[in-house]
Scaffold this active site. Structure first.
Site, mmCIF file in Angstrom:
data_model
loop_
_atom_site.group_PDB
_atom_site.id
_atom_site.type_symbol
_atom_site.label_atom_id
_atom_site.label_comp_id
_atom_site.label_asym_id
_atom_site.label_seq_id
_atom_site.Cartn_x
_atom_site.Cartn_y
_atom_site.Cartn_z
ATOM 1 N N TYR A 124 -12.781 -2.109 32.940
ATOM 2 C CA TYR A 124 -13.617 -3.214 33.046
ATOM 3 C C TYR A 124 -14.580 -2.982 34.165
ATOM 4 O O TYR A 124 -15.629 -3.377 34.570
ATOM 5 C CB TYR A 124 -12.962 -4.380 33.100
ATOM 6 C CG TYR A 124 -12.528 -5.222 31.859
ATOM 7 C CD1 TYR A 124 -13.728 -5.418 30.896
ATOM 8 C CD2 TYR A 124 -11.170 -5.249 31.068
ATOM 9 C CE1 TYR A 124 -13.274 -5.928 29.519
ATOM 10 C CE2 TYR A 124 -10.933 -5.664 30.023
ATOM 11 C CZ TYR A 124 -12.009 -5.994 29.083
ATOM 12 O OH TYR A 124 -11.890 -6.374 27.920
ATOM 13 N N GLU A 217 11.956 2.450 17.127
ATOM 14 C CA GLU A 217 10.285 2.387 16.881
ATOM 15 C C GLU A 217 9.557 1.020 17.245
ATOM 16 O O GLU A 217 8.799 0.913 17.861
ATOM 17 C CB GLU A 217 10.003 2.983 15.681
ATOM 18 C CG GLU A 217 8.434 3.128 15.350
ATOM 19 C CD GLU A 217 8.142 3.591 13.921
ATOM 20 O OE1 GLU A 217 6.933 3.215 13.553
ATOM 21 O OE2 GLU A 217 8.706 3.915 13.258
ATOM 22 N N ASP A 270 10.626 4.786 11.512
ATOM 23 C CA ASP A 270 10.058 4.119 9.777
ATOM 24 C C ASP A 270 10.224 5.803 9.075
ATOM 25 O O ASP A 270 10.105 6.771 9.683
ATOM 26 C CB ASP A 270 9.020 3.715 9.647
ATOM 27 C CG ASP A 270 8.711 2.313 9.800
ATOM 28 O OD1 ASP A 270 10.092 1.653 9.833
ATOM 29 O OD2 ASP A 270 7.782 1.740 10.186
#
Length: 383
Positions: A124, A217, A270
């Site tokens: 920013y 995870e 996964d």
């Protein structure tokens, strides 16, 4: 060049290893000043004035190899002394050239003020001052890595840190100097949020009676295991980065592995290519941060989900692999460091064309996940 590299190395086997140093602010500022002086010297040359290019260590798979530790079973990604260039005179990377200088300028100011800023804050600030060059966060992230490649110092040494998003809980006591100790086994739903400040993490005193570290995870699975207090049934420490691992989570995991070298680390991800990519990042590091990977790599074992677990998943819970999955799989299969057992699992995944989430195990009951983890660890069912 090869002779210089070899002479600067402690062991001949490491003569190609290129790394980023942890430096004091004054030393980083001195390196920035040298870069500026070199630029001005080339520009002011009386015979052939020119805008010099920036020689950066190449962060590509072609310049990447796997480095094995002499004292442990940990392997990590490393980059060799091959260079790419940022040039103002090339249309395709002129903006990238300018971004490097603007980030160095900002880091010089930050270090001079003795501050440490988040990457998001830096974005920013640069967006407000140079919107032409920094229209998105990725511009800042890549420029920071370019500066790391140019100055050969860590991102934290530049006065920049990523926001920590990880959490941990379990059989671990944290004690920061001059602060009260934190018993992570009695935190309840609050968990312990991992700060992004590596200086703080490096000063923590760690003590534990756990026997295992389990890297999860996904935050939802982490919360399920924390709510079930898995660490009371199985003496362990649970840790998550809530997805792709951030530096702070990788750093504290590496510290745990160094402090408790006999405590095995298991990963629960996964059944999809992204899950394996996450595991490999914990295990080896990443090419994009290859100059620092050895500081965070750990010997992580793949607990699940794996091919042998597919019989536990209801057919209705499987999903078709998406194009993005196949793209990640192709990248992993072409990598130099994917171990054969992992390659076999990934090949099976691609051949079946199906993916599954860890949550699918909850079809056997909400308490099944903890039993699944304990059984696999006790039976040595991991790779």
């Amino acid at each position: 060049m090869a002779a210089d590299v070899a002479a600067a190395s402690l062991f001949g086997a490491d003569r190609r290893l290129c790394s980023a140093d942890i430096l004091a602010p004054a030393e980083v500022r001195a390196r920035i000043e040298v870069a500026v002086l070199n630029f001005l010297s080339a520009l002011a040359s009386p015979t052939s004035p020119a805008i010099s290019v920036l020689p950066l260590i190449s962060r590509t798979s072609a310049n990447c190899s796997l480095r094995s530790s002499l004292l442990s079973d940990v392997s990590s990604v490393y980059l060799s002394y091959a260079f790419c260039k940022r040039s103002l005179m090339r249309e395709n990377n002129a903006k990238a050239f300018v971004r490097v200088w603007k980030v160095m300028e900002m880091c010089y100011k930050i270090l001079g003020e003795g501050k440490l800023v988040h990457q998001r804050e830096l974005f920013y600030k640069l967006l407000s001052e140079s919107p032409k060059y920094f229209s998105c966060q990725s511009h800042v992230n890549r420029a920071i890595q370019d500066v790391v490649s140019l100055l050969r110092c860590t991102r934290q040494s530049l006065g920049v840190m990523a926001s920590g998003r990880g959490a941990l809980i379990g059989r671990l006591v944290l004690h920061e100097p001059d602060e009260e100790q934190i018993d992570c086994s009695i935190l309840g739903a609050s968990r312990h949020a991992i700060t992004g400040d590596l200086n703080i993490l490096s000063k923590l005193n760690l003590s534990s009676d756990a026997r295992y570290i389990i890297v999860v995870e996904k935050d939802a699975i982490f919360q399920r295991l924390a709510d079930d207090r898995l660490y009371d049934q199985l003496p362990c420490i649970l840790i998550t980065a809530k997805g792709y691992p951030d530096i702070a989570t990788r750093f504290i995991l590496h510290r745990l592995s160094q402090t408790f070298p006999n405590m095995p680390i298991f990963a629960l991800v996964d059944w999809n290519p992204a899950g394996l990519a996450i595991l490999c990042t914990y295990k080896y590091g990443s090419i994009s941060m290859g100059l620092e990977s050895y500081r965070y790599a750990c010997n992580v074992k793949w607990l699940g989900l794996r091919g042998d677990d597919l019989q536990l998943i209801p057919e209705s819970a499987f999903q078709e692999l998406k194009p993005r999955d196949l793209q990640i799989a192709k990248s992993l299969l072409s990598s130099k460091f994917l171990q054969e057992s992992h390659r076999s699992e990934l090949t099976l995944l691609v051949e079946t064309g199906k993916r599954a989430e860890i949550e699918a195990l909850c079809s056997h009951g909400f308490g099944f996940l903890g039993k699944y983890i304990a059984r696999k660890i006790v039976q040595g069912d991991y790779i």
